[in-house]
Design a protein around this motif. Sequence first.
Motif, PDB file in Angstrom:
ATOM      1  N   MET A 123      66.112 -58.189  -9.435  1.00 35.67           N
ATOM      2  CA  MET A 123      65.393 -56.829  -9.478  1.00 35.67           C
ATOM      3  C   MET A 123      66.810 -55.711  -9.064  1.00 35.67           C
ATOM      4  SD  MET A 123      62.590 -55.349  -7.004  1.00 35.67           S
ATOM      5  CE  MET A 123      63.397 -56.438  -5.599  1.00 35.67           C
ATOM      6  N   SER A 124      66.798 -54.921 -10.071  1.00 31.53           N
ATOM      7  CA  SER A 124      68.124 -53.907  -9.997  1.00 31.53           C
ATOM      8  C   SER A 124      67.824 -52.567 -10.437  1.00 31.53           C
ATOM      9  CB  SER A 124      69.280 -54.626 -10.476  1.00 31.53           C
ATOM     10  OG  SER A 124      69.025 -54.550 -11.913  1.00 31.53           O
ATOM     11  N   ALA A 169      70.887 -57.644   3.534  1.00 32.25           N
ATOM     12  CA  ALA A 169      70.143 -58.721   4.102  1.00 32.25           C
ATOM     13  C   ALA A 169      70.990 -59.918   4.384  1.00 32.25           C
ATOM     14  CB  ALA A 169      68.857 -58.749   3.400  1.00 32.25           C
ATOM     15  N   MET A 170      70.691 -60.579   5.177  1.00 30.50           N
ATOM     16  CA  MET A 170      71.603 -61.571   5.504  1.00 30.50           C
ATOM     17  C   MET A 170      70.582 -62.970   6.060  1.00 30.50           C
ATOM     18  SD  MET A 170      74.286 -60.486   8.278  1.00 30.50           S
ATOM     19  CE  MET A 170      73.533 -59.708   9.866  1.00 30.50           C
ATOM     20  N   CYS A 171      70.884 -64.185   5.606  1.00 31.78           N
ATOM     21  CA  CYS A 171      70.344 -65.342   6.171  1.00 31.78           C
ATOM     22  C   CYS A 171      71.253 -66.648   6.498  1.00 31.78           C
ATOM     23  CB  CYS A 171      69.020 -65.786   5.182  1.00 31.78           C
ATOM     24  SG  CYS A 171      67.934 -67.093   5.821  1.00 31.78           S
ATOM     25  N   TYR A 200      74.899 -63.243   2.899  1.00 33.70           N
ATOM     26  CA  TYR A 200      74.380 -62.167   2.326  1.00 33.70           C
ATOM     27  C   TYR A 200      73.252 -62.414   1.042  1.00 33.70           C
ATOM     28  CZ  TYR A 200      77.837 -59.455   4.912  1.00 33.70           C
ATOM     29  OH  TYR A 200      78.341 -58.885   5.860  1.00 33.70           O
ATOM     30  N   VAL A 201      71.926 -62.089   1.146  1.00 28.82           N
ATOM     31  CA  VAL A 201      71.125 -62.444   0.369  1.00 28.82           C
ATOM     32  C   VAL A 201      70.419 -61.292  -0.424  1.00 28.82           C
ATOM     33  CG1 VAL A 201      70.686 -64.827   1.241  1.00 28.82           C
ATOM     34  CG2 VAL A 201      69.220 -62.742   1.982  1.00 28.82           C
ATOM     35  N   ALA A 239      66.686 -67.006  -5.135  1.00 27.76           N
ATOM     36  CA  ALA A 239      66.215 -67.789  -4.095  1.00 27.76           C
ATOM     37  C   ALA A 239      65.192 -67.441  -2.891  1.00 27.76           C
ATOM     38  CB  ALA A 239      67.175 -69.076  -3.491  1.00 27.76           C
ATOM     39  N   PHE A 240      65.554 -65.933  -2.629  1.00 29.18           N
ATOM     40  CA  PHE A 240      64.964 -65.424  -1.636  1.00 29.18           C
ATOM     41  C   PHE A 240      63.908 -64.398  -1.728  1.00 29.18           C
ATOM     42  CE2 PHE A 240      68.896 -67.425   0.116  1.00 29.18           C
ATOM     43  CZ  PHE A 240      68.585 -67.702   1.373  1.00 29.18           C
ATOM     44  N   ARG A 241      63.505 -64.232  -2.975  1.00 26.69           N
ATOM     45  CA  ARG A 241      62.683 -63.327  -3.442  1.00 26.69           C
ATOM     46  C   ARG A 241      61.204 -63.621  -3.079  1.00 26.69           C
ATOM     47  NH1 ARG A 241      65.065 -61.817  -9.476  1.00 26.69           N
ATOM     48  NH2 ARG A 241      66.981 -61.097  -8.612  1.00 26.69           N
ATOM     49  N   ARG A 242      60.157 -62.882  -3.067  1.00 23.97           N
ATOM     50  CA  ARG A 242      58.975 -62.996  -2.570  1.00 23.97           C
ATOM     51  C   ARG A 242      58.580 -62.961  -1.010  1.00 23.97           C
ATOM     52  NH1 ARG A 242      55.477 -63.355  -6.987  1.00 23.97           N
ATOM     53  NH2 ARG A 242      56.623 -63.875  -8.928  1.00 23.97           N
ATOM     54  N   ARG A 243      59.793 -62.546  -0.460  1.00 21.61           N
ATOM     55  CA  ARG A 243      59.653 -62.410   0.981  1.00 21.61           C
ATOM     56  C   ARG A 243      59.747 -61.092   1.656  1.00 21.61           C
ATOM     57  NH1 ARG A 243      63.722 -67.019   3.310  1.00 21.61           N
ATOM     58  NH2 ARG A 243      62.837 -66.208   5.320  1.00 21.61           N
TER      59      ARG A 243
END
Length: 212
Positions: free
Chosen positions: A1-2, A107-109, A113-114, A142-146
């Motif tokens: 998404m951009s 955002a980071m996890c 950075y994610v 890998a981190f979408r829908r969150r």
Amino acid sequence: MSNCAPTKTVAESSPDASVAEPSVTKNPASNGPDSPNLEMDERCRVGDEIEAASVVKTEGDIKFCRYVDERQMPAIMSLMSKDLSEPYSIYTYRYFICQWPHLTFLAMCDGYYVGAIVCKLDQQHSRSISRGYIAMLTVDKAFRRRRIGSSLVRIALNTMCQQRCDEVVLETEVTNENALRLYDHLGFCRDKRLVRYYMNDVDALRLKLWLT
């Protein structure tokens, strides 16, 4: 998404614009029985000193931080380049980030950075208003829908509100259903269709949110 910024130029061939082939590391947080074995770009690794100085919000295992300095630029470019509709040189990133560093958030996890958002805020003298602009927004697949993207937008919007922003605009592809759904949920209205706006000849929708 951009979301693409208005600059629509192909990345220049210059030493600054070149990016070395990234090394890849397995994300230790993804080794659980219910998690995929994710590979993380080493350019997206978070420096300990940056993390300690920049966190503005925490949601579960996701931390949101402000932009600190040029050391974060490779991570932003790496994340954005996977999803942007057209290639950007480092000069495009610097145009936004160096002039409005307080409107770039990441955002980071687990040390990487994610996701990231890059914005600007300037005066529209002809209308005597302050207009914000969301130039780029992305979240690693890998981190979408969150709801990381929604949180990044909200953080940016809150910062713009504190600076007396009157409205916020952006463009996104008419085919980008995920982005349109996200911005619809956040209250953006579809203001205008821009025919063949992108280099791939896809139309864009200009979205607008009134804050005052």
